[in-house]
Design an enzyme around this catalytic site. Structure first.
Site, PDB file in Angstrom:
ATOM      1  N   ILE A   1      -2.044  -9.505   7.683  1.00 13.20           N
ATOM      2  CA  ILE A   1      -1.244  -8.281   7.821  1.00 13.20           C
ATOM      3  C   ILE A   1      -0.517  -8.310   9.160  1.00 13.20           C
ATOM      4  CG2 ILE A   1      -1.320  -5.757   7.802  1.00 13.20           C
ATOM      5  CD1 ILE A   1      -4.159  -6.082   6.523  1.00 13.20           C
ATOM      6  N   CYS A   2       0.769  -8.020   9.115  1.00 15.95           N
ATOM      7  CA  CYS A   2       1.519  -7.917  10.369  1.00 15.95           C
ATOM      8  C   CYS A   2       1.593  -6.448  10.754  1.00 15.95           C
ATOM      9  CB  CYS A   2       2.923  -8.499  10.198  1.00 15.95           C
ATOM     10  SG  CYS A   2       3.872  -8.371  11.704  1.00 15.95           S
TER      11      CYS A   2
END
Lengths: 404, 132
Positions: B87-88
């Site tokens: 996840i960014c």
């Protein structure tokens, strides 16, 4: 031919140990130290070789001596390094002799001691006896004071009682010094003197009980009759640390304010005004005091005086929840910091409380100083000077600092 | 794991059990406090609605001073989440690159992730081909 050179078929030299299986890997028998004998059982890792320290077994008496001295882990470590059964036994004997010399002689007291003790308890009344140890050498006695509070005194009898005075431990703000006349004093005198020692502190306990019942006491966590100090909640994240004079509990106590400076200022001004006006505190300011309102009235209890000085009642458990008064630390979510140093010192205050509060009036998040310091030190933008680390509050990003 | 982390996690788990944020469910895996799993419901009125996404959460020893490591187990087609489930999200990174602070906890973190599902961040795409 029977060999006596410590070989696999022989008994272990210098001890009363005999093999108890055909391969000579298990031995049992007795070990002697200072004229006492203890039964032990050992197992060898190989015939004539190293002793398996984990499999060492002994009788209850020896096990009790070893565990009560806390010597067992260290002993196992030492025994694991011995190369053969003979040195194992020598090592064990050495440790045992030292333990037995260090241990106090625990021969039972003469019969006269017991009959005298029972007669003395008869005299003071068995209803005062709370506990008594197995060997009847330590007992706890309870008395009630005028206000119905129970007080317990621990009495440890010396072996040559009643020639030597017993040692007494009491929960009092001042040390309890027993006056003992050899041969004449008895437990009745102990109780009489204890009752007399309680008397000067009755006003103190009256004041403290009133505080305990009607305010949120944050410290000490475990109350004791000996502690004349209280930290009471004032407002959310603000508290008042009170150190009372045990012999003059109705006089103005030593007051310290804890919490965010901004929200404390009005309370501080109010209390300072009340204390300033007290003539006994500052006789040289008598002229000023005469003009100022004398709000501190020693005929009232401490709580009534504080509330008068503050101009508002202190938060009471009847009206507020503790959670509303003092929140948990914003970092570890605990109220009492899990203390690594095991600091359960006097007053039973185990672990710090979150008394570092964010100065931002809209944040007011409380932290344990240690938690806040740990976070600030990890921040890349924080800076430290003279032991204080400056950074930003994790919740509101206002400037905040923590001191190591 | 430190006593601080364990005590805080226990509190967070009881919070998740008694008062979970909308569309979020989280639980410890086995007896471990450091390994959690969570389910996040796809937000309504998005292409992810009615989907349930499983996430894997690893809590470091130095929690809450360091963020937990969160990964999507359920494959998701999203510009800020790559094919490996990474996840960014800046709250999942330490300062100065990210914005993790101890004021964030696992319930709020999962809520943030749920918001990210609904509102992809086009400027910071992990998957450039999805952004367009």
């Amino acid at each position: 031919m029977f060999r006596d050179d410590g070989g696999p078929t022989a008994a272990v030299r210098g001890s009363a140990l005999l093999p108890c299986n055909a391969t000579c890997t298990e031995y049992c028998g007795f070990i002697e130290a200072l004229g006492r004998q203890f039964r032990i059982k050992i197992r060898l890792k190989s015939p004539g070789g190293q002793v398996d320290a984990e499999a060492f077994a002994c009788d209850a008496e020896l096990s009790q001596i070893l565990t009560s001295a806390g010597a067992l882990p260290a002993l196992r470590l030492r025994l694991a390094q011995t190369p053969d059964p003979a040195s194992f036994v020598a090592e064990l004997q050495d440790v045992l002799q030292r333990l037995l010399r260090a241990a106090p002689q625990s021969a039972p007291a003469p019969a006269a001691y017991y009959s005298r003790l029972v007669a003395e308890i008869d005299k003071v009344g068995w209803e005062h006896l709370v506990t008594i140890s197995e060997r009847l050498s330590h007992l706890q006695l309870r008395v009630s004071d005028a206000a119905g509070r129970h007080h317990v005194i621990g009495v440890t009898m010396p072996p040559d009682y009643p020639r030597t005075a017993p040692t007494c431990v009491a929960d009092l703000p001042a040390p309890f010094a027993l006056q003992w006349r050899a041969g004449q004093s008895s437990l009745a005198d102990v109780l009489g003197q204890f009752r007399a020692a309680l008397a000067p502190f009755l006003p103190l306990w009256e004041v403290l009980d009133d505080l305990d019942a009607h305010t949120h006491v944050l410290e000490p966590e475990h109350r004791s009759r000996a502690i004349a100090q209280r930290r009471v909640a004032l407002a959310p994240h603000c508290s008042l640390s009170l150190a009372l004079n045990p012999l003059a509990p109705r006089a103005a106590p030593e007051v310290r304010f804890l919490g965010a400076q901004a929200s404390l200022a009005p309370f501080k001004a109010a209390v300072r005004c009340a204390l300033w006006a007290q003539a006994s505190l500052a006789p040289f300011k008598a002229a000023f005091a005469a003009n100022a309102p004398r709000t501190w009235d020693p005929s009232r209890l401490l709580r009534a005086n504080l509330e008068a000085a503050l101009g508002a009642p202190l938060p009471s458990p009847a009206t507020t929840l503790r959670e509303d008064i003092s929140g948990d630390c914003g970092i570890c979510y605990q109220y009492r910091l899990a203390d690594a140093s095991g600091g359960g010192g006097s007053g039973g205050s185990s672990g710090a409380v979150p008394d570092r509060v964010c100065d931002n009036a809209r944040c007011r998040r409380p932290y344990h100083p240690a938690c806040l310091l740990a976070w600030l030190q990890g921040l890349p933008e924080s800076r430290t000077s003279f032991g204080t680390t400056f950074g930003t509050c994790p919740y509101c990003s206002e400037d905040i600092s923590a001191t190591s | 794991m430190s006593a601080t982390a364990a005590a805080r996690l226990r509190k967070e788990l009881s919070l998740l059990a008694t008062d979970p944020p909308p569309g979020i469910c989280a639980w410890p895996v086995g007896d471990s406090l450091t390994h959690l799993q969570a389910q996040v419901e796809g937000p309504d009125d998005t292409p992810y609605a009615r989907g349930i996404f499983l996430l894997d959460i690893l809590v470091p020893d130095s929690y809450p001073f360091e963020p937990p490591k969160v990964r999507f187990v359920t494959p998701i087609y999203h510009p800020n989440i790559d094919s490996g489930g990474r996840i960014c999200l800046d709250t999942l990174k330490m300062r100065p690159a990210g914005s993790w602070t101890p004021s964030i906890n696992i319930p709020t973190l999962l809520t943030t992730i749920r918001t990210l599902i609904a509102h992809p961040n086009g400027d910071d795409g992990l998957m450039p081909e999805i952004v367009s």
